[in-house]
Scaffold this motif. Sequence first.
Motif, short mmCIF file in Angstrom:
data_model
loop_
_atom_site.label_atom_id
_atom_site.label_comp_id
_atom_site.label_asym_id
_atom_site.label_seq_id
_atom_site.Cartn_x
_atom_site.Cartn_y
_atom_site.Cartn_z
N SER A 52 34.01 -27.03 27.60
CA SER A 52 32.84 -27.30 26.74
C SER A 52 31.51 -27.13 27.46
CB SER A 52 32.93 -28.70 26.13
OG SER A 52 34.13 -28.85 25.39
N ARG A 53 31.48 -26.28 28.47
CA ARG A 53 30.23 -26.06 29.20
C ARG A 53 29.62 -24.69 28.90
NH1 ARG A 53 33.29 -28.65 33.46
NH2 ARG A 53 33.84 -26.58 34.26
N ASN A 54 30.26 -23.94 28.01
CA ASN A 54 29.78 -22.60 27.66
C ASN A 54 29.68 -21.71 28.91
OD1 ASN A 54 28.98 -20.70 25.73
ND2 ASN A 54 26.81 -21.03 26.17
N GLU A 55 30.57 -21.93 29.84
CA GLU A 55 30.56 -21.18 31.09
C GLU A 55 30.77 -19.69 30.80
OE1 GLU A 55 32.06 -19.07 34.46
OE2 GLU A 55 33.39 -19.68 32.82
N ALA A 56 29.94 -18.86 31.42
CA ALA A 56 29.99 -17.40 31.25
C ALA A 56 29.83 -16.99 29.79
CB ALA A 56 31.28 -16.84 31.81
N ALA A 57 29.07 -17.80 29.04
CA ALA A 57 28.83 -17.51 27.62
C ALA A 57 30.14 -17.33 26.86
CB ALA A 57 27.95 -16.28 27.46
N ASP A 58 31.09 -18.21 27.21
CA ASP A 58 32.40 -18.24 26.53
C ASP A 58 33.21 -16.97 26.74
OD1 ASP A 58 32.17 -20.79 25.64
OD2 ASP A 58 31.46 -20.27 23.64
N ALA A 59 32.99 -16.28 27.84
CA ALA A 59 33.74 -15.07 28.13
C ALA A 59 34.79 -15.34 29.21
CB ALA A 59 32.81 -13.96 28.59
N SER A 60 35.88 -14.57 29.14
CA SER A 60 36.92 -14.56 30.18
C SER A 60 37.58 -15.91 30.39
CB SER A 60 36.34 -14.04 31.50
OG SER A 60 35.85 -12.72 31.35
N HIS A 61 37.78 -16.66 29.32
CA HIS A 61 38.57 -17.89 29.40
C HIS A 61 39.94 -17.61 28.79
CE1 HIS A 61 35.11 -20.19 30.74
NE2 HIS A 61 34.41 -19.62 29.79
N PHE A 62 40.90 -17.34 29.67
CA PHE A 62 42.20 -16.88 29.23
C PHE A 62 43.18 -18.05 29.16
CE2 PHE A 62 40.11 -13.34 31.42
CZ PHE A 62 40.11 -12.41 30.41
N LEU A 63 44.17 -17.90 28.26
CA LEU A 63 45.20 -18.93 28.14
C LEU A 63 46.15 -18.89 29.32
CD1 LEU A 63 46.05 -18.56 24.34
CD2 LEU A 63 44.45 -20.15 25.42
N CYS A 64 46.49 -17.68 29.76
CA CYS A 64 47.37 -17.50 30.92
C CYS A 64 47.33 -16.04 31.34
CB CYS A 64 48.82 -17.92 30.60
SG CYS A 64 49.61 -16.93 29.31
N GLN A 65 47.90 -15.77 32.49
CA GLN A 65 47.99 -14.40 33.00
C GLN A 65 49.45 -14.06 33.22
OE1 GLN A 65 46.80 -13.30 37.08
NE2 GLN A 65 45.45 -11.75 36.16
#
Length: 234
Positions: A52-65
């Motif tokens: 909830s910090r809007n880190e990287a404008a909500d980009a590249s937050h993946f569920l898993c790799q």
Amino acid sequence: MLPALALSLLLAAPEPPPPIPLGLDAYRLWTRWPEQRLGVRAYMRSTYDRASRNEAADASHFLCQLADDRNVTLDVAGRGVLCFVRTNHWHGSPWHYEIDGTDQLVTETSTADPRHPVADSTFLPAALFPAPLCWTWSAARGADLNWRPMAFTHSLRLSYGRTHYGTGYYIYHLLAPGTPTTSPLVAWDGRTPPDAGVLALLAHAGEIPCPPPGCARPPGKPTCRPGRPLSWRG
């Protein structure tokens, strides 16, 4: 005792809900959009910052790799239809649409060399993602937009091949068991292009619908002013 008519109404079997327009039928039957739909639920998901910090404008937050080129942004179980996908430009491509366990690879013309994007870009395969169902950043001025419905019968997973600024916004519908639909739910095969009639219908979006038979349309163009009824000018 209840009157016979009232009693018969109470004992009568309820009418089943109307079938839900499925996939491209949602465009063909656009006049049914205002209906309340029973048995289907819409979801919106994205690559938002789970902290909830809007880190990287909500980009590249993946569920898993799963692998270097399999970075999962959406993972769904159930029966339904993926209705919409938006990414910033070509970021994240190539995209892996895993429908019922079968990988369908989707790219665009700027995927091969993202440092030198191609003007007038298109999705690839182009025949499967044509306008006006799909638009790339060069037409949308910043985003790749995909409204091509993709049905799945038990699972859907979307993975990105690249992670740089991998944004994603998704809308999908899940169907409850036994929900009637206008057509059978069949998983998209990754080969069938959208119906040409739907593309033609969407190409006329924004135009004045044809009047009913026997009802002449007023001449001229409509004019709408704040606080005043719609009027026509010749």
